[in-house]
Design an enzyme around this catalytic site. Structure first.
Site, PDB file in Angstrom:
ATOM      1  N   ALA A  62       0.795  -1.227   0.000  1.00  0.00           N
ATOM      2  CA  ALA A  62       0.000   0.000   0.000  1.00  0.00           C
ATOM      3  C   ALA A  62       0.829   1.279   0.000  1.00  0.00           C
ATOM      4  O   ALA A  62       0.478   2.264  -0.647  1.00  0.00           O
ATOM      5  CB  ALA A  62      -0.932  -0.014   1.213  1.00  0.00           C
ATOM      6  N   ARG A  63       1.936   1.285   0.720  1.00  0.00           N
ATOM      7  CA  ARG A  63       2.691   2.527   0.908  1.00  0.00           C
ATOM      8  C   ARG A  63       3.556   2.888  -0.296  1.00  0.00           C
ATOM      9  O   ARG A  63       4.160   3.968  -0.324  1.00  0.00           O
ATOM     10  CB  ARG A  63       3.568   2.406   2.150  1.00  0.00           C
ATOM     11  CG  ARG A  63       4.625   1.305   2.093  1.00  0.00           C
ATOM     12  CD  ARG A  63       5.181   1.027   3.478  1.00  0.00           C
ATOM     13  NE  ARG A  63       6.235   0.011   3.474  1.00  0.00           N
ATOM     14  CZ  ARG A  63       6.742  -0.528   4.584  1.00  0.00           C
ATOM     15  NH1 ARG A  63       6.297  -0.150   5.754  1.00  0.00           N
ATOM     16  NH2 ARG A  63       7.703  -1.435   4.509  1.00  0.00           N
TER      17      ARG A  63
ATOM     18  N   ASN B 110       2.285  -9.941  -1.012  1.00  0.00           N
ATOM     19  CA  ASN B 110       3.410 -10.452  -1.793  1.00  0.00           C
ATOM     20  C   ASN B 110       4.173 -11.560  -1.069  1.00  0.00           C
ATOM     21  O   ASN B 110       5.294 -11.899  -1.427  1.00  0.00           O
ATOM     22  CB  ASN B 110       4.369  -9.317  -2.168  1.00  0.00           C
ATOM     23  CG  ASN B 110       5.159  -9.629  -3.427  1.00  0.00           C
ATOM     24  OD1 ASN B 110       4.613 -10.164  -4.391  1.00  0.00           O
ATOM     25  ND2 ASN B 110       6.441  -9.306  -3.430  1.00  0.00           N
ATOM     26  N   ARG B 111       3.568 -12.114  -0.043  1.00  0.00           N
ATOM     27  CA  ARG B 111       4.021 -13.360   0.576  1.00  0.00           C
ATOM     28  C   ARG B 111       2.894 -14.390   0.566  1.00  0.00           C
ATOM     29  O   ARG B 111       3.021 -15.448   1.168  1.00  0.00           O
ATOM     30  CB  ARG B 111       4.462 -13.122   2.038  1.00  0.00           C
ATOM     31  CG  ARG B 111       5.557 -12.087   2.227  1.00  0.00           C
ATOM     32  CD  ARG B 111       6.886 -12.551   1.665  1.00  0.00           C
ATOM     33  NE  ARG B 111       7.958 -11.620   2.020  1.00  0.00           N
ATOM     34  CZ  ARG B 111       8.243 -10.512   1.343  1.00  0.00           C
ATOM     35  NH1 ARG B 111       7.535 -10.187   0.280  1.00  0.00           N
ATOM     36  NH2 ARG B 111       9.240  -9.723   1.721  1.00  0.00           N
TER      37      ARG B 111
ATOM     38  N   HIS C 226       6.814  -2.216  -7.837  1.00  0.00           N
ATOM     39  CA  HIS C 226       6.986  -1.940  -6.408  1.00  0.00           C
ATOM     40  C   HIS C 226       7.863  -0.687  -6.261  1.00  0.00           C
ATOM     41  O   HIS C 226       8.345  -0.127  -7.229  1.00  0.00           O
ATOM     42  CB  HIS C 226       7.689  -3.107  -5.714  1.00  0.00           C
ATOM     43  CG  HIS C 226       6.840  -4.326  -5.536  1.00  0.00           C
ATOM     44  ND1 HIS C 226       6.417  -4.765  -4.301  1.00  0.00           N
ATOM     45  CD2 HIS C 226       6.346  -5.219  -6.435  1.00  0.00           C
ATOM     46  CE1 HIS C 226       5.697  -5.872  -4.444  1.00  0.00           C
ATOM     47  NE2 HIS C 226       5.643  -6.172  -5.723  1.00  0.00           N
ATOM     48  N   SER C 227       8.096  -0.287  -5.029  1.00  0.00           N
ATOM     49  CA  SER C 227       9.133   0.693  -4.715  1.00  0.00           C
ATOM     50  C   SER C 227       9.579   0.416  -3.277  1.00  0.00           C
ATOM     51  O   SER C 227       8.809  -0.168  -2.497  1.00  0.00           O
ATOM     52  CB  SER C 227       8.608   2.123  -4.867  1.00  0.00           C
ATOM     53  OG  SER C 227       7.794   2.508  -3.773  1.00  0.00           O
TER      54      SER C 227
ATOM     55  N   TYR D 169      17.626 -10.948   1.680  1.00  0.00           N
ATOM     56  CA  TYR D 169      16.657 -11.914   2.196  1.00  0.00           C
ATOM     57  C   TYR D 169      15.895 -12.594   1.054  1.00  0.00           C
ATOM     58  O   TYR D 169      15.386 -11.908   0.168  1.00  0.00           O
ATOM     59  CB  TYR D 169      15.613 -11.226   3.092  1.00  0.00           C
ATOM     60  CG  TYR D 169      16.183 -10.423   4.219  1.00  0.00           C
ATOM     61  CD1 TYR D 169      16.685 -11.040   5.362  1.00  0.00           C
ATOM     62  CD2 TYR D 169      16.201  -9.037   4.153  1.00  0.00           C
ATOM     63  CE1 TYR D 169      17.213 -10.302   6.398  1.00  0.00           C
ATOM     64  CE2 TYR D 169      16.721  -8.285   5.193  1.00  0.00           C
ATOM     65  CZ  TYR D 169      17.223  -8.922   6.311  1.00  0.00           C
ATOM     66  OH  TYR D 169      17.741  -8.173   7.333  1.00  0.00           O
TER      67      TYR D 169
ATOM     68  N   GLU E  45      11.583  -2.612  -8.660  1.00  0.00           N
ATOM     69  CA  GLU E  45      11.580  -1.692  -7.520  1.00  0.00           C
ATOM     70  C   GLU E  45      11.924  -0.310  -8.066  1.00  0.00           C
ATOM     71  O   GLU E  45      13.057  -0.043  -8.451  1.00  0.00           O
ATOM     72  CB  GLU E  45      12.606  -2.131  -6.471  1.00  0.00           C
ATOM     73  CG  GLU E  45      12.323  -3.480  -5.827  1.00  0.00           C
ATOM     74  CD  GLU E  45      11.224  -3.422  -4.789  1.00  0.00           C
ATOM     75  OE1 GLU E  45      10.700  -2.314  -4.527  1.00  0.00           O
ATOM     76  OE2 GLU E  45      10.889  -4.480  -4.223  1.00  0.00           O
TER      77      GLU E  45
END
Length: 446
Positions: free
Chosen positions: A177-178, A247-248, A300-301, A353, A375
């Site tokens: 969301a962010r 996204n998991r 994404h970002s 990760y 990203e």
């Protein structure tokens, strides 16, 4: 009248009070050039006893960024000192607390100028798409994929859908969301490729499907209550926390590495694969057309990276990884041609990760040839998710060129005529020349 004024005052005060205050929160930056420090960072959850909110990494300077809540600051400082870890800790960007602009009158028309210069509400995004579908009914078809947890429509924009079996490139945005810039990039993509005649030939060969807002509930919550909200807005009867990291939540190595099974975690993977209605709607829609989908990008970002599978583990790659790297580098080169911005092409799992249950891994597992996560800008943690509105258009133009590279690659490899890999590479070179010319002429600027 006095009672009405008092009521309005209470509502306004309540709205202001509800917007989350981040006083005392910190941004933690750790340089991990040293192998010992990198190992500490990769096991930071074990070292601290909890997993801090991982914002991303600056691949240029090898820095990891975390968001530390005010109650954990001293514990983190103590642990870093005990392990002899050099770090920087600073206050959160005050732009996070900037009052959101009042929503415009939805009776007015939302234009590409709005997309280029400000962050839109969900309703404004949908109004923009509805206007485009009315202006270009032969090219833009809106398809409802399902509803979010709170009942908002998940809308796909089908561009160049003429009923044929053309290969498809699928783009979706905003699962976190962010990450506000991702929504604008998706809207800009739809507008530019539909309104500029130079892309007509491309759309005659490749169909584009764009889902500009895959997490509308979370996005609206980040606009009205909590700027750093990341997850969906699903509720759990047995927990004070809500939402899952969509996204998991995809059903490929779900729940294994780089996730949490604790509901309050930012990377909570959900109670089961596809537990989130948004993810279920997206996976169902992709599976209906997966034999035709040859390219997939999740926007994404932030971080300025082009990521390719596999991301659920480290040092493991698809058999066609060389193709993924080749096209990824062509996308990065196209971005750089716009404004000299560097994007790094890297495997998803080989960073700090692994992250299981991500959409790009799942898309690749379904047989989609070219699957990526991009990203978007910026790369620095201070700007982070709060990309200034004056930079929106630049990021949109850069990402558009990368997506165009993928579309032409799909056209070359999966069009009616069979093309060899060497011809594909030649096509990419021609494309870059075309894009430089396009940029200088101003196409795609909106």
């Amino acid at each position: 009248m006095l009672l009405q004024l008092l009521t309005i005052s209470v509502v306004i005060s309540t709205g202001i009070a509800e917007y989350k205050n981040y006083d005392g929160f910190k941004i933690l930056e750790v340089n991990f050039q040293n192998p010992r420090v990198k190992k500490y960072v990769q096991e930071i959850d074990k070292n601290l006893g909890f997993m801090p909110d991982f914002l991303g990494e600056n691949w240029k300077q090898k820095q990891a960024h975390y968001f530390i809540d005010k109650d954990s600051v001293e514990k983190v400082r103590s642990n870093l000192a005990m392990n002899n870890i050099t770090y920087q800790m600073r206050d959160v960007n005050p732009q996070l607390f900037k009052v959101r602009r009042k929503r415009r009158d939805l009776n007015g028309v939302v234009t590409i100028n709005d997309v280029n210069n400000r962050y839109l509400s969900y309703d404004e995004q949908m109004q923009f798409l509805n206007t485009l579908s009315q202006q270009y009914p032969d090219d833009v078809k809106l398809q409802k994929l399902g509803n979010s947890y709170e009942g908002r429509a998940l809308t796909a924009v089908r561009i160049g859908d003429d009923g044929s079996n053309k290969p498809i490139v699928w783009i979706d945005a905003g699962v976190h969301a962010r990450e506000w810039i991702s929504y604008n990039v998706a809207l800009y993509l739809v507008y530019t490729i539909v309104t500029q005649p130079v892309y007509r030939d491309l759309l005659n060969s490749v169909q584009l499907i764009v889902v500009p807002n895959t997490n509308p509930d979370g996005y609206e919550y980040s606009r009205t209550n909590d700027r750093m909200w990341r997850k969906t807005r699903s509720r759990f009867s047995n927990s004070r926390c809500g939402g899952a990291d969509a996204n998991r939540n995809y059903p490929f190595f779900w729940g294994t590495q780089g996730v949490s099974h604790h509901q309050c975690s930012e990377i909570y993977c959900g109670s089961r694969p596809q537990s989130e209605p948004e993810v279920l709607a997206l996976t169902n829609a992709i599976q209906r057309e997966e034999t035709r989908i040859k390219g997939y990008i999740a926007l994404h970002s932030y971080g300025q990276e082009i990521l390719y599978p596999w991301g659920h583990t480290m040092h493991t790659y698809p058999s066609d990884v060389k193709d993924l790297i080749r096209v990824g580098k062509a996308m990065a080169k196209a971005i750089k041609a716009v404004n000299n911005t560097d994007y790094n092409v890297v495997n998803s799992g080989d960073g700090l990760y692994p992250a299981a249950g991500a959409s790009d891994d799942w898309a690749k597992s379904r047989g989609i040839k070219y699957s990526y996560t991009i990203e978007l800008s910026p790369v620095d943690d201070y700007t982070g998710f709060v990309l200034p509105e004056e930079r929106i258009n630049q990021v949109c133009r850069e990402a558009f060129q990368a997506i165009q590279v993928l579309m032409i690659e799909v056209k070359t490899m999966f069009g009616i005529r069979s093309v060899t890999s060497s011809a594909s590479s030649a096509q990419s070179s021609l494309l870059l020349k075309h894009m430089r010319s396009t940029i200088s002429r101003g196409f795609g600027r909106g």
